[in-house]
Design a protein around this motif. Sequence first.
Motif, PDB file in Angstrom:
ATOM      1  N   LEU A  11       0.827  -1.197   0.000  1.00 47.51           N
ATOM      2  CA  LEU A  11       0.000   0.000   0.000  1.00 47.51           C
ATOM      3  C   LEU A  11       0.852   1.233   0.000  1.00 47.51           C
ATOM      4  CD1 LEU A  11      -2.861   0.930  -0.092  1.00 47.51           C
ATOM      5  CD2 LEU A  11      -2.974   0.833   2.365  1.00 47.51           C
ATOM      6  N   LEU A  12       1.286   1.747   1.156  1.00 48.60           N
ATOM      7  CA  LEU A  12       2.025   2.998   1.225  1.00 48.60           C
ATOM      8  C   LEU A  12       3.100   2.952   2.270  1.00 48.60           C
ATOM      9  CD1 LEU A  12      -1.017   5.408   1.376  1.00 48.60           C
ATOM     10  CD2 LEU A  12       0.284   4.894  -0.649  1.00 48.60           C
ATOM     11  N   ILE A  17      -2.635   4.570  11.757  1.00 47.93           N
ATOM     12  CA  ILE A  17      -3.292   3.601  12.631  1.00 47.93           C
ATOM     13  C   ILE A  17      -4.753   3.969  12.761  1.00 47.93           C
ATOM     14  CG2 ILE A  17      -3.276   2.552  14.888  1.00 47.93           C
ATOM     15  CD1 ILE A  17      -0.443   3.341  15.144  1.00 47.93           C
ATOM     16  N   ALA A  18      -5.690   3.103  12.338  1.00 43.50           N
ATOM     17  CA  ALA A  18      -7.090   3.453  12.397  1.00 43.50           C
ATOM     18  C   ALA A  18      -7.868   2.513  13.281  1.00 43.50           C
ATOM     19  CB  ALA A  18      -7.683   3.448  11.004  1.00 43.50           C
ATOM     20  N   ALA A 208     -11.807  13.587   5.941  1.00 41.53           N
ATOM     21  CA  ALA A 208     -10.669  13.352   6.835  1.00 41.53           C
ATOM     22  C   ALA A 208      -9.453  12.882   6.045  1.00 41.53           C
ATOM     23  CB  ALA A 208     -11.040  12.316   7.886  1.00 41.53           C
ATOM     24  N   ARG A 209      -9.655  11.964   5.099  1.00 40.22           N
ATOM     25  CA  ARG A 209      -8.553  11.475   4.268  1.00 40.22           C
ATOM     26  C   ARG A 209      -7.922  12.612   3.476  1.00 40.22           C
ATOM     27  NH1 ARG A 209      -7.300   9.452  -0.906  1.00 40.22           N
ATOM     28  NH2 ARG A 209      -9.260  10.317  -1.710  1.00 40.22           N
ATOM     29  N   VAL A 210      -8.754  13.452   2.906  1.00 38.00           N
ATOM     30  CA  VAL A 210      -8.250  14.586   2.117  1.00 38.00           C
ATOM     31  C   VAL A 210      -7.447  15.544   2.995  1.00 38.00           C
ATOM     32  CG1 VAL A 210      -8.965  16.657   0.851  1.00 38.00           C
ATOM     33  CG2 VAL A 210     -10.035  14.444   0.341  1.00 38.00           C
ATOM     34  N   ALA A 211      -7.934  15.788   4.212  1.00 33.93           N
ATOM     35  CA  ALA A 211      -7.236  16.699   5.124  1.00 33.93           C
ATOM     36  C   ALA A 211      -5.875  16.140   5.534  1.00 33.93           C
ATOM     37  CB  ALA A 211      -8.093  16.964   6.359  1.00 33.93           C
ATOM     38  N   GLN A 230      -7.716   5.853  -1.656  1.00 34.72           N
ATOM     39  CA  GLN A 230      -9.151   5.651  -1.483  1.00 34.72           C
ATOM     40  C   GLN A 230      -9.401   4.382  -0.688  1.00 34.72           C
ATOM     41  OE1 GLN A 230     -11.826   7.374  -2.462  1.00 34.72           O
ATOM     42  NE2 GLN A 230     -11.001   8.935  -3.853  1.00 34.72           N
ATOM     43  N   GLY A 231     -10.275   4.481   0.308  1.00 36.05           N
ATOM     44  CA  GLY A 231     -10.671   3.318   1.085  1.00 36.05           C
ATOM     45  C   GLY A 231      -9.835   3.042   2.311  1.00 36.05           C
TER      46      GLY A 231
END
Length: 450
Positions: A11-12, A17-18, A208-211, A230-231
Amino acid sequence: MSMQRRTFLSLLTVPAIAALLPACGDDAASDDSTSTGDTSGPGTTTSGHAATASLRGEAPHVTTGADPTAASAAINAFAADLFDRLVAVDPVANLVFSPASIALALAMTSAGAKGTTLTEMDAVLHITDPATIHRSMNGLATSLTALNQSQDNTAQGGTGVSEVQLSIANSLWAQRGLAFEQAFLDLLSAEYDAGLELVDYKADPEAARVAINAWVAEETRDRIPELLGQGTITPTTRLTLVNAIYLKANWAQIFDEQRTSEQLFTAPGGDVTVDMMRVDGRFQVAVTDEWAAIDLPYVFNGLSLTVLVPGAGFAGPQPSGDEVFAALQPAPVMLSFPRFDIETSVSLADVLGELGMATAFSDQADFSGMTTAEPLTIGDVIHQANITVDEEGTEAAAATAVVMEATGMPDPQEPIELVVDRPFTFWLRDRNTGTIVFMGRVNDPSATRG
């Protein structure tokens, strides 16, 4: 293109951590916790990112008196473990990662862990004294950013500016209304200079992801515009811990661009044509029957790039970084070295689990030091890093997101000719502490990230 822009190991490369578990009692707060609700009270500020607000712990950031030795040793040992695992995932791919970024993000996360979860995380990170590691990580970050310096060369009859830019930033992105432990917030504020950015994962995970991505892009000078794909952020996410590192540094002795020419490089898939840079000078080098290494300092001599290239046909295990660094001795060198521009994006969840911290990714995880409002587990650790090396110097960036979810040698009489025309390993190090900031392997310099 000969290769995709990015090498996706999974992935990245940004510790994220979610919190995956369902929400329960989000608005509850205990005497020892601070609710991340509306930010109208003292200690909160409006963030520069849309639809977010900030909350900091009450402890001021500590900026003096911290010894980075323990943090540096832990990061370097962790780097060796992680390098072996990541190379094994795809032995022929280019690789770059920042052990410093990943370790800082995971250390922040460990500040909220307890029991077996904490024990396993400390073991994987090679932390021997959990009580002092956060102060040592603080000292390391302070030491690294103290390397920043610039010099106007025109004052001495030269041209341009020589500089070292190294920045380290930490942030936490928490679910609005979820109560977090005050001790956890205070430690992150004091040792990592990090506050909570409040977002609403439940109602608008995409915002939140965009921020978060916008913050990372800003901190990495747009070298990592989208850490979280995404996701990766969902309505069950509760907290994302992020570290970002940016580096730009000129060589102490630049390569003359006029001497750069096309030359063959022996890549795993066959010979490729690369832009080979050349420089003659006195460098720290080591040459054995099996491998050769050179240490290329950056301006002001605070950082250097150490390159290890095996002998032609040598297929044995490569020496450790410590062995290479100890063997370096000054000697005149005629160096040929390829430009390269590579990037890696990877999910570290499986790798970290295999290294020994599986509990943190399971429903048995104990992060009650962060919050007792609902149980959290690490959903993923995402890391992304890239590095560009040319005649002038190096530019690199890394981000990590932890998503939480509910031989010495004699000085020769003649110069050594060293041609780096086959796959090589590199360590970008802080010379003072010895910390490995970036590490990787270049198998094919012709495969660029752009």
